[in-house]
Design a protein around this motif. Sequence first.
Motif, PDB file in Angstrom:
ATOM      1  N   THR A 125      -5.269  68.660  37.443  1.00 46.46           N
ATOM      2  CA  THR A 125      -6.097  70.048  37.021  1.00 46.46           C
ATOM      3  C   THR A 125      -5.821  71.047  38.258  1.00 46.46           C
ATOM      4  O   THR A 125      -5.911  70.603  39.458  1.00 46.46           O
ATOM      5  CB  THR A 125      -7.491  69.746  36.634  1.00 46.46           C
ATOM      6  N   LEU A 169     -18.238  62.054  29.098  1.00 46.58           N
ATOM      7  CA  LEU A 169     -17.401  62.246  27.626  1.00 46.58           C
ATOM      8  C   LEU A 169     -18.065  61.519  26.526  1.00 46.58           C
ATOM      9  O   LEU A 169     -17.712  61.039  25.450  1.00 46.58           O
ATOM     10  CB  LEU A 169     -16.125  61.704  27.942  1.00 46.58           C
ATOM     11  N   VAL A 192     -15.069  61.517  32.981  1.00 48.88           N
ATOM     12  CA  VAL A 192     -13.695  62.101  33.782  1.00 48.88           C
ATOM     13  C   VAL A 192     -14.496  62.364  35.137  1.00 48.88           C
ATOM     14  O   VAL A 192     -15.598  62.965  35.186  1.00 48.88           O
ATOM     15  CB  VAL A 192     -13.253  63.411  33.306  1.00 48.88           C
ATOM     16  N   VAL A 246      -5.787  73.475  32.714  1.00 49.23           N
ATOM     17  CA  VAL A 246      -6.100  72.069  32.171  1.00 49.23           C
ATOM     18  C   VAL A 246      -4.669  71.359  31.645  1.00 49.23           C
ATOM     19  O   VAL A 246      -4.058  71.901  30.887  1.00 49.23           O
ATOM     20  CB  VAL A 246      -6.799  72.024  30.753  1.00 49.23           C
ATOM     21  N   LEU A 305      -4.855  65.430  30.237  1.00 53.88           N
ATOM     22  CA  LEU A 305      -6.344  65.358  29.703  1.00 53.88           C
ATOM     23  C   LEU A 305      -6.024  65.351  28.365  1.00 53.88           C
ATOM     24  O   LEU A 305      -7.193  64.611  27.703  1.00 53.88           O
ATOM     25  CB  LEU A 305      -7.127  66.553  30.396  1.00 53.88           C
ATOM     26  N   PHE A 306      -5.422  66.166  27.668  1.00 56.86           N
ATOM     27  CA  PHE A 306      -5.409  66.299  25.964  1.00 56.86           C
ATOM     28  C   PHE A 306      -4.869  65.026  25.506  1.00 56.86           C
ATOM     29  O   PHE A 306      -5.559  64.317  24.751  1.00 56.86           O
ATOM     30  CB  PHE A 306      -4.502  67.081  25.637  1.00 56.86           C
ATOM     31  N   THR A 340      -4.988  62.139  27.014  1.00 55.99           N
ATOM     32  CA  THR A 340      -6.169  61.051  27.372  1.00 55.99           C
ATOM     33  C   THR A 340      -7.125  61.117  26.437  1.00 55.99           C
ATOM     34  O   THR A 340      -7.777  60.115  25.867  1.00 55.99           O
ATOM     35  CB  THR A 340      -6.743  61.348  28.864  1.00 55.99           C
ATOM     36  N   MET A 341      -7.752  62.144  26.085  1.00 58.04           N
ATOM     37  CA  MET A 341      -8.756  62.248  24.970  1.00 58.04           C
ATOM     38  C   MET A 341      -8.379  61.749  23.751  1.00 58.04           C
ATOM     39  O   MET A 341      -9.237  60.983  23.287  1.00 58.04           O
ATOM     40  CB  MET A 341      -9.026  63.937  24.997  1.00 58.04           C
ATOM     41  N   LYS A 380     -16.512  73.697  29.059  1.00 61.19           N
ATOM     42  CA  LYS A 380     -15.743  72.849  28.070  1.00 61.19           C
ATOM     43  C   LYS A 380     -14.526  73.400  27.390  1.00 61.19           C
ATOM     44  O   LYS A 380     -14.746  74.738  27.097  1.00 61.19           O
ATOM     45  CB  LYS A 380     -16.405  71.804  27.106  1.00 61.19           C
ATOM     46  N   ILE A 396     -13.044  68.756  26.286  1.00 61.56           N
ATOM     47  CA  ILE A 396     -12.306  68.412  27.574  1.00 61.56           C
ATOM     48  C   ILE A 396     -13.124  69.187  28.442  1.00 61.56           C
ATOM     49  O   ILE A 396     -13.252  70.282  28.404  1.00 61.56           O
ATOM     50  CB  ILE A 396     -10.942  68.787  27.665  1.00 61.56           C
TER      51      ILE A 396
END
Length: 477
Positions: free
Chosen positions: A30, A222, A228, A283, A287-288, A290-291, A398, A449
């Motif tokens: 990030t 989360l 996170v 971002v 992270l996408f 991972t979500m 977010k 996120i």
Amino acid sequence: MQPAMLALWSLLLLWGLATPCQGLLETVGTLARIDKDELGKAIQNSLVGEPILQNVLGSVTAVNRGLLGSGGLLGGGGLLGHGGVFGVVEELSGLKIEELTLPKVSLKLLPGFGVQLSLHTKVGMRCSGPLGGLLQLAAEVNVTSRAALGVSSRGTPILILKRCNTLLGHISLFSGLLPTPLFGVVEQMIFKVLPGLLCPVVDSVLGVVNELLGAVLGLVSLGALGSVEFSLATLPLISNQYIELDINPIVKSVAGDIIDFPKSRAPAKVPPKKDHTSSQVMVPLYLFNTMFGLLQTNGALDMDITPELVPSDVPLTTTDLAALLPEALGKLPLHQQLLLFLRVREAPTVTLHNKKALVSLPANIHVLFYVPKGTPESLFELNSVMTVRAQLAPSATKLHISLSLERLSVKVASSFTHAFDGSRLEEWLSHVVWAVYAPKLNVALDVGIPLPKVLNINFSNSVLEIIENAVVLTVAS
């Protein structure tokens, strides 16, 4: 420390604080770019919202009981008091800082070092005069300081005061009588004392700003999926327009265990910041993925589609199915309700490319039908891939995601009836699955996120841009 080792550490520090590259920056973490104007705004707000200026006034009056009064420089035993060099002015007492106007902030970023901060203010003072009556004085003051950008023991970015100078303008007497010789004495003493009172203002301001910078890093929940934790991946970089923080997002389970999903081998190529009055947060694709990986491992992407969950206008009976595949399913008992077990066996794949965000969901769909007064009987299993478009919307803290179906493709994995071409069921399945499955997915994604807290910037009105392997949010200062 040996000279060679000291030189190495110095080189590393200078390298870390060097000017960010003006070309494409490649990163898988990030990225936060704090604009100079945004930092200046945070400093100005710290002076308005925090009791920094009031604390300075309190220290003068409460601790010293008046700068030049009883117990002060002109009081009994003081430098200029009774028995001192200028005992004749002992009646000049109780000089206090009565007013400190809100400073005008001027900020300059120093590449490879930190910041130069200037505060221009006006100081109002009062005291009892030697000839009786009240004296009111005022002086314009410019406080110039330099602060180095570094990393604290907690691993957060921090500004450290290295130098502070105070330049006083002409002191004016607004009311009262003060003989010229005594005015010169008072003027000299104010010149000596004010720097010691105003430089701590700078230190207090930096303390507030450092708290805001430190908030960039930390643990963000989360919900039921875990959390996170943001940490600095490298030393901060600084240019003449912005401070750049390369942030490493560490995903943890609810129990606190680190969850290490594979990072993309293709880094995001972040273009140089064109707008010189904006801050940015990037971002990463990681992270996408991972979500969605967390949602898959927690079973949040699985669903049993039963008749009571399906709207009345959605076909979910053996009659509807037999009409699509009469050769293979024509002998099924009619008007029986169907049951679909949808299971996402593998982690979904997110693609950020060409201003679009797409998610590929590989799912196994097991189709059964109800038998009156019996257990459901299996008809067939399908291997499907749902390609969905992700609509992205930033809020204050977010990045929210909602999904809509682009296309669905299926292949027959096994069948308890005759063999058939699974593609003939794609339109029907798209209708059935998405009528019920999409709302469930969007509820699961409601956690969003998390964005790093950059000087409490509100990202709800930011401009969103999807680039290769990343999403960039830009906020005007």
